[in-house]
Design an enzyme around this catalytic site. Sequence first.
Site, PDB file in Angstrom:
ATOM      1  CD  GLU A   1      10.956  13.527   9.561  1.00 58.26           C
ATOM      2  OE1 GLU A   1       9.807  13.151   9.844  1.00 58.26           O
ATOM      3  OE2 GLU A   1      11.786  12.817   8.975  1.00 58.26           O
TER       4      GLU A   1
ATOM      5  CE  LYS B   1      -2.903   3.223   1.815  1.00 55.04           C
ATOM      6  NZ  LYS B   1      -2.042   4.389   1.501  1.00 55.04           N
TER       7      LYS B   1
ATOM      8  CD  GLU C   1      13.354   1.235   8.862  1.00 55.10           C
ATOM      9  OE1 GLU C   1      13.965   2.266   9.186  1.00 55.10           O
ATOM     10  OE2 GLU C   1      13.785   0.093   9.102  1.00 55.10           O
TER      11      GLU C   1
HETATM   12  P1  NAD Z   1       2.443   9.114   6.775  1.00 53.12           P
HETATM   13  O1  NAD Z   1       2.744   8.477   8.071  1.00 53.12           O
HETATM   14  O2  NAD Z   1       1.503  10.247   6.741  1.00 53.12           O
HETATM   15  O3  NAD Z   1       1.860   8.049   5.741  1.00 53.12           O
HETATM   16  C1  NAD Z   1       2.537   6.857   5.386  1.00 53.12           C
HETATM   17  C2  NAD Z   1       1.553   5.794   4.944  1.00 53.12           C
HETATM   18  O4  NAD Z   1       0.659   5.458   6.000  1.00 53.12           O
HETATM   19  C3  NAD Z   1       0.661   6.169   3.764  1.00 53.12           C
HETATM   20  O5  NAD Z   1       0.583   5.032   2.906  1.00 53.12           O
HETATM   21  C4  NAD Z   1      -0.686   6.451   4.424  1.00 53.12           C
HETATM   22  O6  NAD Z   1      -1.796   6.254   3.562  1.00 53.12           O
HETATM   23  C5  NAD Z   1      -0.696   5.441   5.528  1.00 53.12           C
HETATM   24  N1  NAD Z   1      -1.563   5.742   6.675  1.00 53.12           N
HETATM   25  C6  NAD Z   1      -1.970   6.948   7.141  1.00 53.12           C
HETATM   26  N2  NAD Z   1      -2.751   6.790   8.249  1.00 53.12           N
HETATM   27  C7  NAD Z   1      -2.824   5.456   8.471  1.00 53.12           C
HETATM   28  C8  NAD Z   1      -3.438   4.648   9.490  1.00 53.12           C
HETATM   29  N3  NAD Z   1      -4.142   5.193  10.476  1.00 53.12           N
HETATM   30  N4  NAD Z   1      -3.253   3.324   9.430  1.00 53.12           N
HETATM   31  C9  NAD Z   1      -2.521   2.757   8.444  1.00 53.12           C
HETATM   32  N5  NAD Z   1      -1.934   3.465   7.470  1.00 53.12           N
HETATM   33  C10 NAD Z   1      -2.064   4.796   7.476  1.00 53.12           C
HETATM   34  O7  NAD Z   1       3.876   9.510   6.209  1.00 53.12           O
HETATM   35  P2  NAD Z   1       4.201  10.358   4.926  1.00 53.12           P
HETATM   36  O8  NAD Z   1       3.759  11.766   5.149  1.00 53.12           O
HETATM   37  O9  NAD Z   1       3.731   9.635   3.722  1.00 53.12           O
HETATM   38  O10 NAD Z   1       5.800  10.305   4.890  1.00 53.12           O
HETATM   39  C11 NAD Z   1       6.619  11.192   5.565  1.00 53.12           C
HETATM   40  C12 NAD Z   1       7.217  10.532   6.773  1.00 53.12           C
HETATM   41  O11 NAD Z   1       7.852   9.301   6.414  1.00 53.12           O
HETATM   42  C13 NAD Z   1       8.307  11.354   7.409  1.00 53.12           C
HETATM   43  O12 NAD Z   1       8.147  11.380   8.806  1.00 53.12           O
HETATM   44  C14 NAD Z   1       9.574  10.600   7.059  1.00 53.12           C
HETATM   45  O13 NAD Z   1      10.635  10.780   7.934  1.00 53.12           O
HETATM   46  C15 NAD Z   1       9.119   9.209   7.041  1.00 53.12           C
HETATM   47  N6  NAD Z   1      10.053   8.394   6.258  1.00 53.12           N
HETATM   48  C16 NAD Z   1      10.843   7.495   6.932  1.00 53.12           C
HETATM   49  C17 NAD Z   1      11.770   6.723   6.242  1.00 53.12           C
HETATM   50  C18 NAD Z   1      12.621   5.721   6.938  1.00 53.12           C
HETATM   51  O14 NAD Z   1      13.045   4.766   6.311  1.00 53.12           O
HETATM   52  N7  NAD Z   1      12.930   5.872   8.214  1.00 53.12           N
HETATM   53  C19 NAD Z   1      11.886   6.864   4.868  1.00 53.12           C
HETATM   54  C20 NAD Z   1      11.093   7.797   4.228  1.00 53.12           C
HETATM   55  C21 NAD Z   1      10.156   8.548   4.944  1.00 53.12           C
END
Ligand code: NAD
Length: 487
Positions: free
Chosen positions: A379, A172, A246
């Site tokens: 962040e 997803k 992650e």
């Molecule tokens: P996000 O947490 O908003 O969303 C990530 C995913 O989770 C999406 O697919 C979203 O649809 C899904 N999601 C949202 N609410 C959910 C729920 N309640 N239950 C299940 N799934 C749900 O993150 P984002 O804005 O897409 O990405 C940015 C973040 O990702 C930043 O904090 C960044 O640091 C982190 N990130 C971490 C790494 C790593 O490897 N450590 C790599 C890239 C990005």
Amino acid sequence: LKRYKLFIDGEWREGAGEPLPSENPFSREVWAEIPAADAGQVDEAVRAAAAAARGWARTSGVERASLMFKLAELLERDAEELARIETTDNGKIIRETRNQIRFAARNYRFFAGLADKMHGETKQLDNVAMFDYTVREPHGVTALLTAWNSPISLLSNKLPTALATGNTAVVKPSEHASAATLAMAALVAEAGFPPGVVNFISGGPEVGAALVSHPALGMISFTGSVEVGRRIAHAGAESLIPVALELGGKSANVIFADADLENAISGAVAGIFAAAGQTCVAGARLLIDEKVHDQVVEGVIERAGRIELGDPLAEATEMGPIATLPQFESIRRTIDGAVAAGAKIALGSGSPGDFGDALFIPPTVLTDVDSTSEAAQREIFGPVLTVRPFSSEEEAIELANGTPFGLAGGIWTNDLSRAHRVSRELECGMVWVNTYRSSATQAPFGGYGDSGYGRERGTEAIESYTRIKNTMIDISGAARDPFLLKT
Ligand code: NAD
């Protein structure tokens, strides 16, 4: 308008929910429509993966590997096309997306190479009449959820390990950048994976929530924000299944006076301004030995000041736009908040250039940032660097460890003892010395603290995707006393 589909049980499906528009952050045009699965389709995808799980787990490692090698080849064949889709979707520069997709292929090959080398151990027990061995078994269905900043690359930190170890998957991607991942489903089909082994669904948070709470899952792997990571850990706790997270970071890049300053300056720029700072490992906090502080700041400002902003599809562009409007607004808010709290803008106060409505934030360097303030602790996930001097190694370590995150850290020094000493003290999962933002498929990737748990890449990732079964066999043939524990 490009229209994408879901891929469930080896078949293309229209999304049952309202499709989501996908906006190009450079042109600001809606260029694609992303299907949204409904709860029934999430259920279908998990059931398909569950139905395929036993067969896939019993497939030999060599067979699993050959499909994965094929997928790696197809990724390389279509790297240019996939890179263009991803760049159009999230604004990351083409040089980087192209490179990331090639690196993704490398990850599939690395784990394909391990697929036929999984092994357990034989144990020598106290009781020599027993023969005992362990095997690694897959969890079954894995739910793999990724963030919008590097969809294909982030998936390549999960899917190859899941497949090599005999798990099936429901993928997803983020609703903000699903196109390249859904396009990749065609390569999974072409490679010839059996139906149900890899399923692709898309949609908003409700689709993610339905997926992670599905009772037939065996494991969840998530890349995204801390806030959603916590919710996912709760979902995993309800189902009592393992979760790998992650999450974000607020990593420190620490420059000591004895470092090669030219390299350190270029590493500091790479750490925060590559990918417009929209990377989890961004070296967002630059800590500089006071003896060389002014010289380093001057060097960073000089290089960052001539970063080539522009169309992310153009080869010469070094920094593209911010991927989404909410992200753009959040970065602007944090910069304004920092300035209101007394920070100074050493670079980035002007206009980013003549880019119309494109979501550009200029490379920004903030000084005089209070280390407890939001700009220093949260962040930002954008091209914003905070800079701070230190006067001793101890102070540098304390400042570097001064956030709840623990993803990465950079050390710039030519003193070998100092490099190891400081590395030992940094509370984070990955340390770079005299380099920053360097990746390798063999090296484990993951964080401490609020940056999450579980490891991706490297042989360590196998731990997250397998469980251990122990088998104990009495080879003595002797009758036992039923009321005595056999040891
Ligand atoms: P996000 O947490 O908003 O969303 C990530 C995913 O989770 C999406 O697919 C979203 O649809 C899904 N999601 C949202 N609410 C959910 C729920 N309640 N239950 C299940 N799934 C749900 O993150 P984002 O804005 O897409 O990405 C940015 C973040 O990702 C930043 O904090 C960044 O640091 C982190 N990130 C971490 C790494 C790593 O490897 N450590 C790599 C890239 C990005």
